[in-house]
Scaffold this motif. Structure first.
Motif, PDB file in Angstrom:
ATOM      1  N   PRO A   1       4.257  30.461  29.099  1.00  0.00           N
ATOM      2  CA  PRO A   1       3.402  29.598  28.284  1.00  0.00           C
ATOM      3  C   PRO A   1       3.561  29.942  26.796  1.00  0.00           C
ATOM      4  N   VAL A   2       3.573  28.925  25.971  1.00  0.00           N
ATOM      5  CA  VAL A   2       3.783  29.122  24.536  1.00  0.00           C
ATOM      6  C   VAL A   2       2.446  29.181  23.823  1.00  0.00           C
TER       7      VAL A   2
ATOM      8  N   PRO B   1      -3.887  23.593  15.561  1.00  0.00           N
ATOM      9  CA  PRO B   1      -3.816  23.119  16.951  1.00  0.00           C
ATOM     10  C   PRO B   1      -3.101  21.774  17.097  1.00  0.00           C
ATOM     11  N   ALA B   2      -3.115  20.968  16.050  1.00  0.00           N
ATOM     12  CA  ALA B   2      -2.472  19.653  16.130  1.00  0.00           C
ATOM     13  C   ALA B   2      -0.982  19.785  16.394  1.00  0.00           C
ATOM     14  N   ILE B   3      -0.316  20.769  15.764  1.00  0.00           N
ATOM     15  CA  ILE B   3       1.122  20.908  15.959  1.00  0.00           C
ATOM     16  C   ILE B   3       1.421  21.347  17.385  1.00  0.00           C
ATOM     17  N   ASP B   4       0.524  22.143  17.966  1.00  0.00           N
ATOM     18  CA  ASP B   4       0.684  22.546  19.365  1.00  0.00           C
ATOM     19  C   ASP B   4       0.589  21.330  20.271  1.00  0.00           C
TER      20      ASP B   4
ATOM     21  N   LYS C   1       3.731  19.843  22.546  1.00  0.00           N
ATOM     22  CA  LYS C   1       3.608  19.738  24.000  1.00  0.00           C
ATOM     23  C   LYS C   1       3.615  18.282  24.456  1.00  0.00           C
ATOM     24  N   GLY C   2       2.778  17.471  23.817  1.00  0.00           N
ATOM     25  CA  GLY C   2       2.628  16.100  24.274  1.00  0.00           C
ATOM     26  C   GLY C   2       3.766  15.183  23.899  1.00  0.00           C
ATOM     27  N   HIS C   3       4.219  15.278  22.649  1.00  0.00           N
ATOM     28  CA  HIS C   3       5.234  14.327  22.193  1.00  0.00           C
ATOM     29  C   HIS C   3       6.657  14.837  22.391  1.00  0.00           C
ATOM     30  N   LEU C   4       6.977  16.010  21.807  1.00  0.00           N
ATOM     31  CA  LEU C   4       8.346  16.495  21.908  1.00  0.00           C
ATOM     32  C   LEU C   4       8.743  16.778  23.360  1.00  0.00           C
ATOM     33  N   PHE C   5       7.964  17.633  24.029  1.00  0.00           N
ATOM     34  CA  PHE C   5       8.347  18.027  25.387  1.00  0.00           C
ATOM     35  C   PHE C   5       7.898  17.033  26.451  1.00  0.00           C
TER      36      PHE C   5
END
Length: 252
Positions: A140-141, A150-153, A157-161
């Motif tokens: 887990p990252v 937290p937005a970049i996390d 997770k949601g968009h890139l991966f």
């Protein structure tokens, strides 16, 4: 004399049979070298990242000739917006559209390739992306920067991966080859390059394949980019070793 010659030839034949048996018992691992398609990804990603459209068009033609499909290259160029920005990605797609049109005028028919399938039902982008990110990274990252912003996390997770890496018309190895090649062609992103070398190992890419990527980078892009990538790879190897932690989608 004839008997000696016959015995000599018989011995030589027996030795050849033994050598052939040994070779058959120890087949060469085909995964130890990059395929022609994988090699074709490297300059495409690199020239998209550095904005050299003229060289990109040459690389796109070579990539199609090497067997990359139209949709595979589209997927590479779309994914790269997450690493190089929308302007570079859009310029790359414009260049590719021009290449495809010119090839069609010449009577060249390129394989369209697979469209992405549907996302898993009943699973959000965040859930899917978290699973993919954890699988690729090997754990887990978390980290202070994600607590700080937290937005970049959530976006990673949601968009890139999730939204991007979750599309199944390009395997994880190809996605990482593209990402590594792009980052290696940009300045000031060595921490991210090192992280993606580690992720590349987790998809099943070997050290020899990574060295092969750098060799292609040196030949097609530039010696300085390749030298920097080699130094970063050495640092990554000291941290994770050359043995993959987890397996990713198999390369096609």
């Amino acid at each position: 004399m004839n008997r000696l010659i016959i015995e000599f030839l018989a011995i030589m034949f027996a030795m050849m049979c033994i050598m052939a048996a040994i070779a058959e018992a120890q087949p060469m691992d085909k995964n130890q070298t990059l395929s022609s398609k994988q090699q074709g990804i490297i300059p495409i990603a690199a020239f998209t990242a550095n904005g050299d459209i003229e060289k990109l068009e040459t690389a796109l033609n070579k990539g199609l000739d090497a067997g990359l499909t139209v949709n595979e290259i589209k997927e590479i160029l779309v994914q790269l917006y997450a690493y190089t920005g929308f302007p570079r990605s859009l310029n790359g797609l414009g260049a590719f559209m021009n290449v495809v049109e010119q090839r069609e005028k010449k009577g060249i028919t390129d394989r369209l390739g697979k469209e992405p399938g549907k996302m898993p039902a009943g699973k959000s982008s965040i859930e899917l992306g978290t699973e993919i990110q954890t699988r690729l990274v090997g754990k887990p990252v978390t980290g202070p920067i994600y607590a700080f912003a937290p937005a970049i996390d959530a976006f990673l997770k949601g968009h890139l991966f999730g939204d991007i890496f979750g599309r199944d018309n390009l395997d994880f190895q190809s996605r990482e080859i593209a990402t590594i090649s792009a980052l290696a062609s940009m300045k000031g992103v060595n921490p991210q390059l090192q992280a993606h070398f580690s992720v590349g190992f987790n998809t099943g890419l070997s050290e020899l394949q990574m060295r092969g990527l750098i060799t292609v980078l040196a030949a097609s892009v530039g010696r300085s980019e390749a030298d920097n990538a080699s130094e970063v790879l050495d640092k990554s190897l000291k941290l994770v070793g050359a043995v993959p932690i987890v397996s990713g989608r198999k390369s096609k």
